[in-house]
Design a protein around this motif. Sequence first.
Motif, short mmCIF file in Angstrom:
data_model
loop_
_atom_site.label_atom_id
_atom_site.label_comp_id
_atom_site.label_asym_id
_atom_site.label_seq_id
_atom_site.Cartn_x
_atom_site.Cartn_y
_atom_site.Cartn_z
N LEU A 95 0.82 -1.21 0.00
CA LEU A 95 0.00 0.00 0.00
C LEU A 95 0.85 1.26 0.00
CD1 LEU A 95 -2.68 -1.04 2.66
CD2 LEU A 95 -2.66 -1.48 0.20
N VAL A 96 2.14 1.08 0.22
CA VAL A 96 3.05 2.23 0.27
C VAL A 96 3.51 2.56 -1.15
CG1 VAL A 96 5.23 3.11 1.16
CG2 VAL A 96 3.84 1.58 2.57
N GLU A 97 3.22 3.75 -1.58
CA GLU A 97 3.62 4.19 -2.91
C GLU A 97 5.07 4.67 -2.88
OE1 GLU A 97 2.16 4.03 -5.79
OE2 GLU A 97 0.34 3.11 -5.00
N LYS A 98 5.91 4.05 -3.69
CA LYS A 98 7.31 4.45 -3.76
C LYS A 98 7.56 5.49 -4.86
CE LYS A 98 8.89 0.00 -1.98
NZ LYS A 98 9.67 -1.23 -2.24
N GLU A 99 6.71 5.43 -5.87
CA GLU A 99 6.81 6.39 -6.98
C GLU A 99 5.47 7.07 -7.18
OE1 GLU A 99 10.23 4.97 -10.08
OE2 GLU A 99 8.21 4.22 -10.40
N ARG A 100 5.54 8.23 -7.81
CA ARG A 100 4.33 8.98 -8.11
C ARG A 100 4.44 9.60 -9.49
NH1 ARG A 100 2.53 12.75 -3.38
NH2 ARG A 100 2.07 10.69 -2.54
N GLU A 101 3.31 9.63 -10.18
CA GLU A 101 3.29 10.29 -11.49
C GLU A 101 3.18 11.79 -11.30
OE1 GLU A 101 0.21 8.66 -13.94
OE2 GLU A 101 1.47 6.98 -14.57
N ILE A 102 4.06 12.53 -11.99
CA ILE A 102 4.08 13.99 -11.85
C ILE A 102 3.91 14.63 -13.23
CG2 ILE A 102 5.47 15.99 -11.16
CD1 ILE A 102 6.86 14.20 -9.13
N PRO A 103 2.87 15.44 -13.40
CA PRO A 103 2.69 16.16 -14.66
C PRO A 103 3.80 17.19 -14.84
CG PRO A 103 0.69 16.19 -13.32
CD PRO A 103 1.79 15.71 -12.45
N VAL A 104 4.30 17.31 -16.06
CA VAL A 104 5.34 18.29 -16.38
C VAL A 104 4.77 19.30 -17.37
CG1 VAL A 104 7.65 18.68 -17.30
CG2 VAL A 104 7.16 16.59 -16.01
N GLN A 105 4.78 20.55 -16.98
CA GLN A 105 4.31 21.62 -17.86
C GLN A 105 5.50 22.40 -18.42
OE1 GLN A 105 1.71 24.05 -15.45
NE2 GLN A 105 -0.06 22.70 -15.77
N ILE A 106 5.34 22.83 -19.65
CA ILE A 106 6.32 23.75 -20.25
C ILE A 106 5.57 25.05 -20.52
CG2 ILE A 106 8.02 24.12 -22.07
CD1 ILE A 106 8.58 21.60 -20.45
N ASN A 107 6.01 26.10 -19.86
CA ASN A 107 5.33 27.40 -19.96
C ASN A 107 3.82 27.27 -19.69
OD1 ASN A 107 7.76 28.60 -20.52
ND2 ASN A 107 7.38 28.85 -22.71
N GLY A 108 3.51 26.46 -18.68
CA GLY A 108 2.12 26.36 -18.23
C GLY A 108 1.26 25.36 -18.97
N ILE A 152 5.78 21.75 -7.14
CA ILE A 152 4.96 21.46 -5.97
C ILE A 152 5.17 19.99 -5.64
CG2 ILE A 152 2.62 21.38 -5.02
CD1 ILE A 152 1.85 23.57 -6.96
N GLN A 153 5.72 19.73 -4.47
CA GLN A 153 6.16 18.39 -4.06
C GLN A 153 5.10 17.32 -4.38
OE1 GLN A 153 9.21 17.66 -2.37
NE2 GLN A 153 8.70 15.52 -2.70
N GLY A 154 5.52 16.37 -5.23
CA GLY A 154 4.68 15.23 -5.53
C GLY A 154 3.49 15.53 -6.41
N LYS A 155 3.35 16.78 -6.90
CA LYS A 155 2.13 17.12 -7.65
C LYS A 155 2.39 17.63 -9.06
CE LYS A 155 -0.90 18.02 -3.73
NZ LYS A 155 -1.84 18.96 -3.09
N ILE A 156 3.30 18.58 -9.22
CA ILE A 156 3.49 19.15 -10.57
C ILE A 156 4.85 19.83 -10.68
CG2 ILE A 156 2.47 21.40 -10.06
CD1 ILE A 156 1.09 21.16 -12.84
N LEU A 157 5.38 19.83 -11.90
CA LEU A 157 6.60 20.56 -12.22
C LEU A 157 6.32 21.42 -13.44
CD1 LEU A 157 9.73 21.05 -11.94
CD2 LEU A 157 10.01 19.17 -13.60
N ASN A 158 6.56 22.71 -13.31
CA ASN A 158 6.38 23.63 -14.44
C ASN A 158 7.75 24.23 -14.80
OD1 ASN A 158 5.19 25.22 -16.41
ND2 ASN A 158 4.82 26.91 -15.00
N ILE A 159 8.15 24.04 -16.05
CA ILE A 159 9.43 24.57 -16.53
C ILE A 159 9.12 25.76 -17.42
CG2 ILE A 159 11.54 24.06 -17.80
CD1 ILE A 159 11.05 21.08 -17.20
N VAL A 160 9.70 26.91 -17.07
CA VAL A 160 9.50 28.12 -17.86
C VAL A 160 10.73 28.34 -18.73
CG1 VAL A 160 9.05 30.61 -17.78
CG2 VAL A 160 8.10 29.10 -16.00
N VAL A 161 10.50 28.44 -20.06
CA VAL A 161 11.61 28.61 -20.99
C VAL A 161 11.35 29.83 -21.87
CG1 VAL A 161 12.10 26.14 -21.06
CG2 VAL A 161 10.53 27.12 -22.74
N LYS A 162 12.45 30.31 -22.50
CA LYS A 162 12.29 31.41 -23.45
C LYS A 162 13.26 31.20 -24.60
CE LYS A 162 15.59 34.64 -21.41
NZ LYS A 162 15.81 36.01 -20.89
#
Length: 287
Positions: free
Chosen positions: A222-235, A277-287
Motif C-alpha cells: 500500500l506504500v507508494e514508492k513512486e508517483r506520477e508527476i505532470p510536467v508543464q512547459i510554460n504552463g 509542488i512536491q509530488g504534484k506538478i513541475l512547471n518549466i519556464v523557458v524562453k
Amino acid sequence: MERKTIKAVLEENHLNLNDNAVLLFDKLGLDKSVLTKLEDAYGKSDKMSKSKHNTVDPDEMVKKYGADTVRLYTLFAAPPENNFDWTESGIEGAHRFVKRLFYYISENLDIVKNVSYSEEDFKNLSQESLNIRKKLHQTIKKVRNDIERFQFNTAIASMMELLNTLYDYKEKNPKVLREVFEKFILLISPFTPFMADYLWKQLGNKGYTIQQPFPNYDESLLVEKEREIPVQINGKLRATIKAPVDASQDEVLNIALKDESVKKWIEGKEIVKTVFIQGKILNIVVK
C-alpha cells in the motif's frame, strides 16, 4: 398466451401509469425505450411504496437475474439506511458485473489450476504484475474498512474497479492470478455467496467460503514508492513522468529533462525558472 389490456394489468397489480412503468411494460411485453417520452409527458415514476402496491416482487427478480445479483444490487444501490429507486438499468448493471467476474475466472481456470504460491514467489515481479497485486491489496483494505462501516455500495464499487483492472492484465502470471482469484472470491462472498462457493470449488478448494478467513492485505503493497508527476512547459502540460515520492525539485527536474517529450519542447531554449509542488506538478519556464 392472451394479451391483456393496459387497464387489466394496472388493476391486477394495483398500479397507475406513474407508479412503476417498468413493471407495467415488462408484463405487457412493450418496448421500454418509450418510457422516456412518457416521463416527459406525465412525470417520472414514483418511488416504491407498500401503500401504492408498486413494490418489486423479489421472487420474480431472483427468477430473472439470480439470487446473487439481487443481493448484490440491493447492497450496491444505496447505503443500508437510505431508500432507493429500483431501476431496471441498475440491476442489469449488477448482473453484468456478476457475469463478467464469473466468466473471467472461469475462462482463466486452466492458468491457475494446481498452482500454489508464497511470498517468495512475488519477489522480482514485472511492473504489471506488481501493479495488479497492489490493486488487489488496496481493494482488500477498502472492502474491509467499508464493510465495518456498513458502506457496502462503495465496497462493491471498489471490486468493480479491481475487475476492470484484471481485464487489462496482459501478462497473467499464474501465481499472481491464483492469489487474485482466491482473495477476490473471498472478498465478494458476503455479497454473492452462491457464485463464490461455486468458483471456490472450481479452483480446487474444499469447503465453503464462509469457512475461510476473510482476506488480509499486505501493508507494504500500500506504500507508494513512486508517483506520477505532470510536467508543464510554460504552463502547458507536455509530459507525465514517474519520480520517487520524496524526490526533491532537482531530482524531479533531472528526470524530466531526460524525457523525450520534454526534450522536444525545450530544445534550443533557455530554462529561466522552474516551479515545483512536491509530488504534484513541475512547471518549466523557458524562453
